[in-house]
Scaffold this active site. Structure first.
Site, PDB file in Angstrom:
ATOM      1  N   ASP A  13       8.153   0.613  -9.135  1.00  0.00           N
ATOM      2  CA  ASP A  13       8.365   1.747  -9.887  1.00  0.00           C
ATOM      3  C   ASP A  13       9.588   1.723 -10.339  1.00  0.00           C
ATOM      4  O   ASP A  13      10.421   0.800  -9.263  1.00  0.00           O
ATOM      5  CB  ASP A  13       7.948   3.134  -9.209  1.00  0.00           C
ATOM      6  N   ASP A  15      12.481   4.214 -10.802  1.00  0.00           N
ATOM      7  CA  ASP A  15      13.749   5.561  -9.465  1.00  0.00           C
ATOM      8  C   ASP A  15      12.785   5.819  -8.672  1.00  0.00           C
ATOM      9  O   ASP A  15      11.868   6.232  -8.472  1.00  0.00           O
ATOM     10  CB  ASP A  15      13.594   6.892 -10.680  1.00  0.00           C
ATOM     11  N   ASP A 172       7.391   5.048  -4.962  1.00  0.00           N
ATOM     12  CA  ASP A 172       7.905   6.054  -4.277  1.00  0.00           C
ATOM     13  C   ASP A 172       6.877   7.534  -5.325  1.00  0.00           C
ATOM     14  O   ASP A 172       7.191   8.148  -4.375  1.00  0.00           O
ATOM     15  CB  ASP A 172       9.270   6.081  -4.545  1.00  0.00           C
TER      16      ASP A 172
END
Length: 227
Positions: A13, A15, A172
């Site tokens: 991922d 960001d 996250d």
């Protein structure tokens, strides 16, 4: 450092996993408050929702939900303001540059799967000098579906020329873990991004990592094979 080489692909991922983009996102969110004569919110109030994009940031900054009649116009203004500042404070998390170099030097491919749309993601990825190194970069509007649908992860695996069983997806947000699992990859949840670590531990990922420096050993432990 070992000269041993490995086989596999690691997808990230963006960001909150590779890049700490929350400072620029928070600046754009606070700009919406300034338009309304409101004082800035503390960065600490906005950071936890950075992975939720405009909906989460506008909810915290202005109390705006998607159903509000002003939401869409405000979202468009937020995105325009973010586009104007999105490379001012964004950088890779400490430990990530060394991790990417480790992956490359040991023969592993890596790529990016983000829900950020191409017009906002690609300029930042270019700014951080990652585009030329990424084996596959898939954004939120590259495919017909975004995460948690597995198609973006599956598409990145195809682009990079690997198999799902040889791939690890790192993120996250619970959407990342769901997308990776449903695409057939192993998954790693990270607690150094914008999620609440206690929540990340409950997502059912194959592994949980608290700090970027721990990712390398965790990736090695999950790789299916080496040469």
């Amino acid at each position: 450092m070992s000269s041993e080489t490995y086989q596999g692909l690691v997808l990230f991922d963006f960001d909150g996993t590779l890049a700490d983009s929350a400072p620029d996102l928070a600046e754009a969110a606070n700009q919406q408050r300034r338009y309304r004569g409101l004082a800035d919110l503390p960065y600490e109030a906005l950071r936890p929702v950075a992975s939720q994009g405009a909906p989460g940031l506008l909810r915290v900054a202005l109390g705006l939900e998607r159903e509000h009649p002003d939401f869409e116009a405000t979202r468009q203004q937020f995105l325009a303001d973010y586009a104007a500042c999105m490379t001012e404070r964004t950088d890779l998390f400490p430990g990530i540059p060394a991790l990417l170099e480790n992956l490359e030097s040991h023969g592993l491919g890596w790529g990016i799967v983000t829900n950020k749309v191409e017009r906002l993601a690609l300029p930042i990825i270019d700014f951080l000098d990652l585009s030329r190194r990424s084996a596959a970069t898939v954004c939120g509007d590259t495919c017909a579906h975004a995460k948690p649908h597995p198609e973006p992860v599956a598409h990145a695996i195809r682009l990079a020329g690997y198999r799902p069983e040889d791939t690890i997806y790192v993120g996250d947000d619970e959407r990342d873990i769901i997308a990776g699992r449903d695409a057939g990859t192993r998954t790693i949840a990270v607690g150094f991004g914008y999620c609440e670590p206690s929540q990340a531990k409950r997502w059912g990922a194959d592994a949980y990592v608290e700090h970027p420096e721990a990712l390398w050993d965790t990736i090695l432990a999950l790789l299916p094979s080496r040469t």
